[in-house]
Motif scaffolding. Sequence first.
Motif, short mmCIF file in Angstrom:
data_model
loop_
_atom_site.label_atom_id
_atom_site.label_comp_id
_atom_site.label_asym_id
_atom_site.label_seq_id
_atom_site.Cartn_x
_atom_site.Cartn_y
_atom_site.Cartn_z
N ASP A 1 0.85 -1.19 0.00
CA ASP A 1 0.00 0.00 0.00
C ASP A 1 0.89 1.24 0.00
OD1 ASP A 1 -2.74 -1.09 0.34
OD2 ASP A 1 -1.89 -1.90 2.18
N THR A 2 0.62 2.15 -0.96
CA THR A 2 1.32 3.43 -0.93
C THR A 2 0.40 4.37 -0.17
OG1 THR A 2 2.07 2.92 -3.17
CG2 THR A 2 2.50 5.16 -2.35
N ALA A 3 0.80 4.72 1.06
CA ALA A 3 -0.11 5.48 1.91
C ALA A 3 0.55 6.76 2.42
CB ALA A 3 -0.57 4.62 3.08
N VAL A 4 -0.25 7.83 2.41
CA VAL A 4 0.23 9.13 2.88
C VAL A 4 -0.88 9.74 3.72
CG1 VAL A 4 1.13 11.39 2.16
CG2 VAL A 4 1.54 9.40 0.71
N ALA A 5 -0.53 10.41 4.81
CA ALA A 5 -1.56 11.02 5.65
C ALA A 5 -1.01 12.27 6.32
CB ALA A 5 -2.04 10.04 6.71
N ILE A 6 -1.93 13.13 6.74
CA ILE A 6 -1.55 14.26 7.58
C ILE A 6 -2.35 14.13 8.88
CG2 ILE A 6 -1.44 16.78 7.81
CD1 ILE A 6 -1.46 16.87 4.69
N VAL A 7 -1.63 14.10 9.99
CA VAL A 7 -2.26 13.86 11.29
C VAL A 7 -1.91 15.01 12.24
CG1 VAL A 7 -2.44 12.24 13.23
CG2 VAL A 7 -2.04 11.37 10.93
N SER B 1 -4.69 9.01 2.53
CA SER B 1 -4.89 8.36 1.23
C SER B 1 -4.13 7.04 1.23
CB SER B 1 -4.34 9.21 0.09
OG SER B 1 -4.65 10.56 0.27
N VAL B 2 -4.79 6.02 0.72
CA VAL B 2 -4.13 4.71 0.57
C VAL B 2 -4.32 4.26 -0.87
CG1 VAL B 2 -4.01 2.31 1.35
CG2 VAL B 2 -4.67 4.10 2.98
N PHE B 3 -3.21 4.09 -1.58
CA PHE B 3 -3.30 3.53 -2.93
C PHE B 3 -2.93 2.05 -2.82
CE2 PHE B 3 -1.35 2.07 -6.84
CZ PHE B 3 -2.38 2.32 -7.73
N ALA C 1 7.90 -2.27 -5.09
CA ALA C 1 8.78 -1.09 -4.97
C ALA C 1 8.60 -0.16 -6.17
CB ALA C 1 10.24 -1.53 -4.85
N ARG C 2 8.53 -0.74 -7.36
CA ARG C 2 8.36 0.10 -8.57
C ARG C 2 7.01 0.82 -8.54
NH1 ARG C 2 12.08 -0.86 -12.69
NH2 ARG C 2 13.52 -2.50 -12.09
N SER C 3 6.00 0.12 -8.06
CA SER C 3 4.67 0.73 -7.99
C SER C 3 4.65 1.89 -6.97
CB SER C 3 3.64 -0.34 -7.63
OG SER C 3 2.40 0.23 -7.45
N HIS C 4 5.35 1.71 -5.83
CA HIS C 4 5.47 2.83 -4.86
C HIS C 4 6.11 4.04 -5.54
CE1 HIS C 4 4.09 0.70 -1.37
NE2 HIS C 4 5.06 -0.18 -1.38
N PHE D 1 4.30 10.22 -5.46
CA PHE D 1 4.14 11.67 -5.68
C PHE D 1 2.66 12.03 -5.78
CE2 PHE D 1 3.82 15.42 -8.38
CZ PHE D 1 4.64 16.30 -7.69
N GLN D 2 1.92 11.26 -6.61
CA GLN D 2 0.50 11.54 -6.84
C GLN D 2 -0.32 11.35 -5.56
OE1 GLN D 2 -0.24 12.94 -9.62
NE2 GLN D 2 -2.34 13.22 -8.89
N VAL D 3 0.01 10.31 -4.80
CA VAL D 3 -0.74 10.05 -3.55
C VAL D 3 -0.48 11.20 -2.55
CG1 VAL D 3 -1.13 8.41 -1.65
CG2 VAL D 3 -0.66 7.54 -3.93
N THR D 4 0.74 11.71 -2.56
CA THR D 4 1.07 12.82 -1.66
C THR D 4 0.29 14.08 -2.07
OG1 THR D 4 3.29 11.91 -1.41
CG2 THR D 4 2.99 14.18 -0.69
N LYS D 5 0.25 14.33 -3.38
CA LYS D 5 -0.48 15.50 -3.89
C LYS D 5 -1.95 15.43 -3.51
CE LYS D 5 -0.29 17.90 -7.98
NZ LYS D 5 -0.42 17.89 -9.41
#
Length: 328
Positions: free
Chosen positions: A22-28, A38-40, A58-61, A66-70
């Motif tokens: 899972d490519t995951a980004v969050a603001i807490v 967001s979880v991709f 790894a390649r998918s991350h 970048f897009q998940v962070t945006k």
Amino acid sequence: MKQKSLRTSNLNILAFETSCDDTAVAIVKNGREVLSSSVFSQIKTHIEYGGVVPEIAARSHLNNIFQVTKQTFESSNLKLEDINLVAVTCEPGLLSSLLVGINFAEGFALSRDLELIPVNHLKGHVASLYISNKNLEPPFLCLIVSGGHTQIVEVKNYVNIKILGQTRDDAAGEIFDKVTRKLGLDYPGGTHIDEIADNGIDNFYKFPRPKLQKYDFSFSGIKTHTLNLINNLKSELIIENLLASFRKSVVDYLIFNLTKAAQDLNYRKIAISGGVSANKLLRETLELECKKRNWEYFKPELKYSGDNAAMIGSQAYYEYLNKIKKVK
Ligand code: KG4
Ligand code: ZN
């Protein structure tokens, strides 16, 4: 490099989690308030292989982080300058996948002159409980059950956990995935088990329960026995009954060791976390067991039971407070 000095209230943490698929980004904010998450999921990419392929993960991350962070920033309405601290999962996990998150987080922290907090993935799973249960505070006893881990831990305080017992071979989620894969269900099979098992008889097939020292687990015997039943019974196999009996044997085993540990160590606050804590039978049976004994029971919301970055942002807050000596 000297980093900006920080306040401890209104602390917005940007967190990254890329330990597996899972490519995951969050603001807490302040450890407990999720401003954006967001979880991709890469499941569609790995499904044809029946499990996670590290190189592809790894390649998918790399392709998605970048897009998940945006997207995480867009849905939070925050700007880059609103971030006060950066967090990233540093271990355990697939090395090449971890490195994508670590490098990206380091780059972000450097460019904004912010401090980077490395977070242990398992402590992150424990912290998912703080997001979903605003009043929960350590100490408590927690069962962490995921695709890679099965552990009973004492959460002594926000930053120290002590492992009391763990699996000596497969993890609980791993055998859910291996058995369902054999039955031709899509990866990760654990997510399909409830809907089929709910229609079966849960004592139709019998399974071994290995007794190990203290609170350790071994799941390979249950797995092999289940795979043998599938191979030997062939057309006589009743899949609903098999999955119902298999699920019950795993859940009963988990709860047996957990309640034993709680009794021995006098814990009256019990929690579960990790991907397998989404399992309906596990959630409901443990709730009943805790009610019977008058123990407090805590679980994460379903969206925070599996891998996500919000839990990493939450744990990072407590790691940071500990570093500057604001918590014991
Ligand atoms: O925590 P997680 O997302 O990733 C790891 O850190 O491993 O856990 C994933 C695991 C998989 O094995 C998946 O099959 C299992 O959690 N899982 C479930 C359920 N939902 C996910 N297992 C049983 N019942 C579920 N409802
Ligand atoms: Zn996990």
